[in-house]
Design a protein around this motif. Structure first.
Motif, PDB file in Angstrom:
ATOM      1  N   PRO A 101      14.794  -1.646  -6.472  1.00  0.00           N
ATOM      2  CA  PRO A 101      15.763  -2.723  -6.273  1.00  0.00           C
ATOM      3  C   PRO A 101      16.962  -2.580  -7.210  1.00  0.00           C
ATOM      4  CG  PRO A 101      13.927  -3.509  -7.585  1.00  0.00           C
ATOM      5  CD  PRO A 101      13.597  -2.094  -7.182  1.00  0.00           C
ATOM      6  N   THR A 102      18.006  -3.312  -6.921  1.00  0.00           N
ATOM      7  CA  THR A 102      19.198  -3.316  -7.762  1.00  0.00           C
ATOM      8  C   THR A 102      18.838  -3.790  -9.168  1.00  0.00           C
ATOM      9  OG1 THR A 102      20.511  -3.859  -5.798  1.00  0.00           O
ATOM     10  CG2 THR A 102      21.551  -4.177  -7.949  1.00  0.00           C
ATOM     11  N   LEU A 103      19.336  -3.083 -10.192  1.00  0.00           N
ATOM     12  CA  LEU A 103      19.040  -3.442 -11.578  1.00  0.00           C
ATOM     13  C   LEU A 103      20.289  -3.327 -12.429  1.00  0.00           C
ATOM     14  CD1 LEU A 103      16.997  -4.090 -13.871  1.00  0.00           C
ATOM     15  CD2 LEU A 103      16.691  -1.615 -14.141  1.00  0.00           C
ATOM     16  N   ARG A 104      20.595  -4.386 -13.181  1.00  0.00           N
ATOM     17  CA  ARG A 104      21.701  -4.345 -14.147  1.00  0.00           C
ATOM     18  C   ARG A 104      21.187  -3.748 -15.451  1.00  0.00           C
ATOM     19  NH1 ARG A 104      23.487  -9.910 -14.673  1.00  0.00           N
ATOM     20  NH2 ARG A 104      24.987  -9.447 -13.037  1.00  0.00           N
ATOM     21  N   GLN A 105      21.904  -2.756 -15.972  1.00  0.00           N
ATOM     22  CA  GLN A 105      21.512  -2.129 -17.227  1.00  0.00           C
ATOM     23  C   GLN A 105      22.689  -2.162 -18.198  1.00  0.00           C
ATOM     24  OE1 GLN A 105      18.483   0.838 -17.230  1.00  0.00           O
ATOM     25  NE2 GLN A 105      18.860   1.374 -15.092  1.00  0.00           N
ATOM     26  N   LEU A 106      22.533  -2.940 -19.255  1.00  0.00           N
ATOM     27  CA  LEU A 106      23.551  -3.057 -20.299  1.00  0.00           C
ATOM     28  C   LEU A 106      22.849  -2.919 -21.654  1.00  0.00           C
ATOM     29  CD1 LEU A 106      25.583  -6.098 -18.894  1.00  0.00           C
ATOM     30  CD2 LEU A 106      26.343  -3.723 -18.973  1.00  0.00           C
ATOM     31  N   PRO A 107      22.434  -1.715 -22.010  1.00  0.00           N
ATOM     32  CA  PRO A 107      21.638  -1.549 -23.244  1.00  0.00           C
ATOM     33  C   PRO A 107      22.378  -1.967 -24.500  1.00  0.00           C
ATOM     34  CG  PRO A 107      22.330   0.583 -22.341  1.00  0.00           C
ATOM     35  CD  PRO A 107      22.636  -0.445 -21.294  1.00  0.00           C
ATOM     36  N   GLU A 108      23.687  -1.747 -24.552  1.00  0.00           N
ATOM     37  CA  GLU A 108      24.435  -2.113 -25.760  1.00  0.00           C
ATOM     38  C   GLU A 108      24.432  -3.626 -25.975  1.00  0.00           C
ATOM     39  OE1 GLU A 108      25.484  -0.231 -23.355  1.00  0.00           O
ATOM     40  OE2 GLU A 108      25.882   1.769 -24.181  1.00  0.00           O
TER      41      GLU A 108
ATOM     42  N   PRO B  83      15.130   4.815 -12.601  1.00  0.00           N
ATOM     43  CA  PRO B  83      14.738   4.469 -11.225  1.00  0.00           C
ATOM     44  C   PRO B  83      13.267   4.727 -10.934  1.00  0.00           C
ATOM     45  CG  PRO B  83      16.862   5.568 -11.221  1.00  0.00           C
ATOM     46  CD  PRO B  83      16.344   5.656 -12.630  1.00  0.00           C
ATOM     47  N   SER B  84      12.733   5.848 -11.400  1.00  0.00           N
ATOM     48  CA  SER B  84      11.325   6.156 -11.137  1.00  0.00           C
ATOM     49  C   SER B  84      10.402   5.169 -11.852  1.00  0.00           C
ATOM     50  CB  SER B  84      11.006   7.591 -11.557  1.00  0.00           C
ATOM     51  OG  SER B  84      11.245   7.777 -12.949  1.00  0.00           O
ATOM     52  N   ALA B  85      10.755   4.813 -13.091  1.00  0.00           N
ATOM     53  CA  ALA B  85       9.938   3.847 -13.829  1.00  0.00           C
ATOM     54  C   ALA B  85      10.004   2.472 -13.181  1.00  0.00           C
ATOM     55  CB  ALA B  85      10.400   3.770 -15.287  1.00  0.00           C
ATOM     56  N   LEU B  86      11.192   2.095 -12.685  1.00  0.00           N
ATOM     57  CA  LEU B  86      11.341   0.802 -12.030  1.00  0.00           C
ATOM     58  C   LEU B  86      10.520   0.751 -10.747  1.00  0.00           C
ATOM     59  CD1 LEU B  86      12.613  -1.980 -11.923  1.00  0.00           C
ATOM     60  CD2 LEU B  86      14.632  -0.967 -10.845  1.00  0.00           C
ATOM     61  N   ALA B  87      10.576   1.825  -9.950  1.00  0.00           N
ATOM     62  CA  ALA B  87       9.785   1.875  -8.716  1.00  0.00           C
ATOM     63  C   ALA B  87       8.295   1.737  -9.033  1.00  0.00           C
ATOM     64  CB  ALA B  87      10.050   3.180  -7.974  1.00  0.00           C
ATOM     65  N   SER B  88       7.868   2.368 -10.117  1.00  0.00           N
ATOM     66  CA  SER B  88       6.469   2.279 -10.515  1.00  0.00           C
ATOM     67  C   SER B  88       6.092   0.858 -10.923  1.00  0.00           C
ATOM     68  CB  SER B  88       6.203   3.251 -11.672  1.00  0.00           C
ATOM     69  OG  SER B  88       4.879   3.151 -12.131  1.00  0.00           O
ATOM     70  N   LEU B  89       6.969   0.191 -11.683  1.00  0.00           N
ATOM     71  CA  LEU B  89       6.697  -1.186 -12.101  1.00  0.00           C
ATOM     72  C   LEU B  89       6.666  -2.130 -10.912  1.00  0.00           C
ATOM     73  CD1 LEU B  89       8.941  -1.394 -15.293  1.00  0.00           C
ATOM     74  CD2 LEU B  89       6.440  -1.460 -15.229  1.00  0.00           C
ATOM     75  N   VAL B  90       7.588  -1.938  -9.968  1.00  0.00           N
ATOM     76  CA  VAL B  90       7.628  -2.786  -8.772  1.00  0.00           C
ATOM     77  C   VAL B  90       6.326  -2.682  -7.998  1.00  0.00           C
ATOM     78  CG1 VAL B  90       8.701  -3.028  -6.496  1.00  0.00           C
ATOM     79  CG2 VAL B  90      10.138  -2.850  -8.535  1.00  0.00           C
TER      80      VAL B  90
ATOM     81  N   GLY C 155       0.810  -1.212   0.000  1.00  0.00           N
ATOM     82  CA  GLY C 155       0.000   0.000   0.000  1.00  0.00           C
ATOM     83  C   GLY C 155       0.841   1.258   0.000  1.00  0.00           C
ATOM     84  N   GLY C 156       0.304   2.301  -0.607  1.00  0.00           N
ATOM     85  CA  GLY C 156       0.970   3.598  -0.575  1.00  0.00           C
ATOM     86  C   GLY C 156       2.176   3.674  -1.492  1.00  0.00           C
ATOM     87  N   PRO C 157       2.656   4.888  -1.747  1.00  0.00           N
ATOM     88  CA  PRO C 157       3.838   5.082  -2.611  1.00  0.00           C
ATOM     89  C   PRO C 157       5.130   4.788  -1.861  1.00  0.00           C
ATOM     90  CG  PRO C 157       3.015   7.193  -1.825  1.00  0.00           C
ATOM     91  CD  PRO C 157       2.070   6.162  -1.282  1.00  0.00           C
TER      92      PRO C 157
END
Length: 485
Positions: free
Chosen positions: A210-217, A225-232, A203-205
């Motif tokens: 969480p830790t996320l590996r980002q290797l776009p190449e 981070p904000s999009a990840l928090a929203s998805l979580v 509940g609530g915002p």
């Protein structure tokens, strides 16, 4: 007695495999003999590893790479090795990810050993950069060595006459699958336990990232981070747990001083949902996954000789997301790696599977992909904590009667506070939680899984007794599903 003897022999074999020295292979074995900066750095890492092993704080999340023990690898990075071969820039980024994984793991190990001060950590970073320059000449060897060892023991299977005994186990698995489908069907039209269920919501915002590996190449998706928090928050399940006592109340894993020793327990006064990110391949693309974990104090004994009962229990619920953030597939296991169920949405279809004795795709239910204002609700049984049904419903239904779950990064379990100060991982160096053993290990060992039924760390979940399958294998979903355009 013979069964215990065979198990002891198999355990010794496992211990011997786990003790293989990553410094015994090239190129580090040769560097240890050098009287220069490279030799000094190799010896520094070896001394550092000796300190960690002496303290008993080795972390089993990602193994060191044989011959390159200042790097670590998990199954996702091992899968990306071929992509890294496409050019020098990609190779450098892949190498940097291996180095970062070692740096993160080593800091946790040293912190749990009480030796994570700058004087210890800083020289390791300098040496890792020096060794990186030398590793450019060893790129092919590194890609070949950067593999995660199988979590199955061929020695245990040999002792247990696996080619013969697997048939009896396969028959038992098929019987369990039929019973599980029947239970999901029974709870589809009505919920006989609805009056005994306690509801838990996120509940609530909470804005937990969480830790996320980002290797776009290399193909991994970029998520802010904000999009990840929203998805979580969006995909966190609501739990409806049939509750017969405190063993059915979810809580935070904690270290407790009990009469004879320190043990990991569950604080039910802190209702927690742990979250971990990951990635999988599906339809030629890398997709984001969110895995939620809930823990219980025990699976209580249901009968005098209950092979499955013991301290600690839980459920892992994984959501595989499309590029637009909607759910494609759900799957679930318990923290022992047991009971692997798949619940695909209408956005994927199952690939035809080759019939055989090995465990494969087990779809127990389909589940409609929820809209942005909907949430998945999981019904869990009392005592066994088996998933009985999953439903999609509008947010806010009966939430006024719910207990709020706090979101926490699953990586926190690798460094929990001790009662008397300091920190320790919830998991032993072998990736298991001490004290959570089950009697079933004495019966299931011929299938090659060490201490079947015992709670274990991420990356150590073998999920098939017949065959070989790992929960964190990023190629798993491509074998089981296709994503129509």
């Amino acid at each position: 007695m013979m069964r215990l003897l065979l198990l002891a022999l198999a355990s010794l074999t496992l211990a011997g495999c786990a003790a293989l020295d990553p410094y015994a292979q090239a190129p580090v074995a040769q560097r240890l003999q050098r009287d220069d900066a490279l030799g000094d750095c190799a010896r520094l890492f070896r001394a550092n590893d000796a300190l960690i092993d002496a303290a008993g704080t080795r972390d089993a999340l990602a193994p060191r790479v044989a011959g390159f023990p200042y790097l670590r690898v998990d199954r996702a990075l091992a899968t990306l090795a071929d992509a890294a071969d496409a050019g020098p820039s990609l190779a450098r980024q892949w190498y940097a990810a291996l180095a970062l994984l070692d740096d993160d793991s080593r800091r946790i190990e040293l912190g749990n050993a009480g030796s994570d001060d700058v004087a210890v950590v800083a020289p390791l970073a300098v040496c890792r950069r020096l060794l990186a320059r030398a590793d450019q000449e060893e790129a092919a060897s590194l890609r070949e060595a950067a593999q995660v060892p199988d979590d199955y023991s061929s020695a245990m299977r040999a002792w247990g006459l696996y080619p013969l005994t697997r048939h009896a186990f396969a028959a038992g698995i098929r019987r369990w699958q039929r019973e599980t489908v029947d239970e999901f069907t029974a709870y589809g039209d009505d919920d006989p336990a609805r009056h005994r269920r306690q509801r838990y919501i996120v509940g609530g915002p909470q804005n937990m990232v969480p830790t996320l590996r980002q290797l776009p190449e290399l193909g991994l998706p970029v998520v802010s981070p904000s999009a990840l928090a929203s998805l979580v928050a969006r995909h966190a399940p609501t739990l409806e747990i049939e509750t017969a006592g405190d063993d059915d109340r979810p809580g935070a894993l904690v270290w407790r001083r009990e009469p004879r020793r320190l043990q990991v327990g569950v604080d039910v006064d802190e209702p927690v949902l742990y979250v971990r990110t990951g990635h999988t391949r599906l339809g030629g693309r890398w997709l984001l996954q969110l895995t939620y974990a809930v823990w219980f104090a025990a699976r209580p004994r249901q009968q005098a000789m209950d092979l499955l009962a013991g301290r600690l229990d839980g459920l892992l619920w994984r959501v595989t997301l499309d590029a637009d953030g909607t759910a494609l597939v759900y799957d679930t296991i318990h923290p022992c790696g047991c009971y692997h169920l798949f619940l695909p949405t209408e956005r994927v279809r199952a690939r035809p599977q080759v019939k055989g004795i090995e465990e494969g795709l087990f779809v127990v239910q389909t589940l409609r992909s929820p809209a942005a204002n909907e949430r998945v609700v999981l019904r869990l049984a009392a005592a066994t904590h088996y998933l009985q049904r999953a439903e999609t419903e509008m947010e806010g239904n009966d939430d006024d009667k719910a207990i709020v779950l706090s979101l926490r990064d699953d990586d926190q379990l690798r460094s929990l506070p001790l009662p008397d100060g300091g920190t320790r991982s919830a998991f032993a160096p072998d990736g298991l939680i001490a004290g959570s053993e089950r009697l079933e290990r004495f019966y299931f060992w011929p299938m090659g899984i060490a201490s079947a039924g015992q709670m274990r760390q991420w990356g150590r979940h073998a999920t098939a007794f017949v065959g070989r399958r790992h929960f964190d294998d990023p190629t798993l979903f491509d074998r089981y599903f296709e994503h129509p355009p």
